[in-house]
Design a protein around this motif. Sequence first.
Motif, short mmCIF file in Angstrom:
data_model
loop_
_atom_site.label_atom_id
_atom_site.label_comp_id
_atom_site.label_asym_id
_atom_site.label_seq_id
_atom_site.Cartn_x
_atom_site.Cartn_y
_atom_site.Cartn_z
N SER A 140 -17.20 -3.45 2.42
CA SER A 140 -17.75 -3.86 3.94
C SER A 140 -17.74 -5.63 4.04
CB SER A 140 -18.79 -3.15 4.07
OG SER A 140 -18.73 -1.95 4.23
N SER A 194 -18.91 -1.17 9.77
CA SER A 194 -17.94 -0.51 8.54
C SER A 194 -18.94 -0.19 7.35
CB SER A 194 -16.88 -1.72 7.81
OG SER A 194 -17.86 -2.68 7.34
N GLY A 195 -19.90 -0.41 7.34
CA GLY A 195 -21.14 0.12 6.08
C GLY A 195 -21.59 1.43 6.61
N TYR A 196 -21.92 1.36 7.86
CA TYR A 196 -22.29 2.96 8.60
C TYR A 196 -21.15 3.76 8.38
CZ TYR A 196 -24.43 6.00 11.59
OH TYR A 196 -24.69 7.18 12.28
N SER A 211 -15.04 -7.34 6.21
CA SER A 211 -15.68 -8.26 7.50
C SER A 211 -15.04 -9.51 7.31
CB SER A 211 -16.97 -8.15 7.24
OG SER A 211 -17.65 -7.10 7.40
N PHE A 253 -19.66 -6.11 9.39
CA PHE A 253 -20.28 -5.37 7.99
C PHE A 253 -21.15 -4.30 8.32
CE2 PHE A 253 -23.92 -5.66 5.17
CZ PHE A 253 -23.30 -5.58 4.08
N SER A 254 -21.81 -4.21 9.30
CA SER A 254 -22.78 -3.25 9.58
C SER A 254 -22.13 -2.08 10.19
CB SER A 254 -23.97 -3.97 10.53
OG SER A 254 -23.50 -4.07 11.68
N PHE A 258 -18.53 3.95 6.54
CA PHE A 258 -18.16 4.17 5.05
C PHE A 258 -19.24 5.07 4.55
CE2 PHE A 258 -15.47 0.28 4.56
CZ PHE A 258 -14.42 0.56 5.36
N TYR A 277 -27.91 -0.19 8.18
CA TYR A 277 -26.58 -0.50 8.78
C TYR A 277 -26.48 -0.20 10.35
CZ TYR A 277 -24.17 -0.95 4.28
OH TYR A 277 -23.90 -1.17 2.83
N ILE A 323 -19.55 0.30 -1.49
CA ILE A 323 -19.41 0.31 -0.13
C ILE A 323 -19.93 -0.93 0.84
CG2 ILE A 323 -20.46 1.16 2.31
CD1 ILE A 323 -20.17 4.02 0.98
#
Length: 178
Positions: free
Chosen positions: A79, A60-62, A83, A57-58, A64, A12, A75
């Motif tokens: 994400s 929020s993924g990181y 996004s 996306f990246s 979360f 991420y 997750i």
Amino acid sequence: MEILGTPIATIYLTTLIIAGALTLLFLFFGELFEGLGEALPIPFFSPTLILAFITFFSASGYIFEALLPISSLLIIFISIILSIFLVTLLNVFVLIPLSAAEESIAYREEDLKGRIGRVITSIPIDGYGEVVLEGKGGTISKSAVSFENLPIPYGTTILVIEIESGVLSVVPHEPFIK
């Protein structure tokens, strides 16, 4: 969760850094890619929206992965949904109004015929001066010549008669009073 031996949080973060760098490159060299969306048969392809989706996306993924103790698959799903929602908001409330605003401030030179302005650089006989035309869309400053080949001093109110090669031909204007 790991993908090919790499923790997903690292993937991420790496994706976020790459998407950020591509966004900066697109910011500086976006004019080169502007026609790309129009050339492809996919109507919703926009480099701006795709880069925004990857960035959201990246990021929020990181975040979360670092903060929430839930499954990585959940997750990823959250994400993606977040996004899509953020990119939709960006498109509807920022990009579409900006594209409409950009078109609304444009003018054609033919639209300047008949407009009234003021001389800001005196117009000599057989020479060029400068006039300013004020309106709802802003102030336009253009080069001008005298239509009747007479000198027009600074501060004179003028009327645009015609436009040729971006230069306005003007005459002094006196308001009509009944």
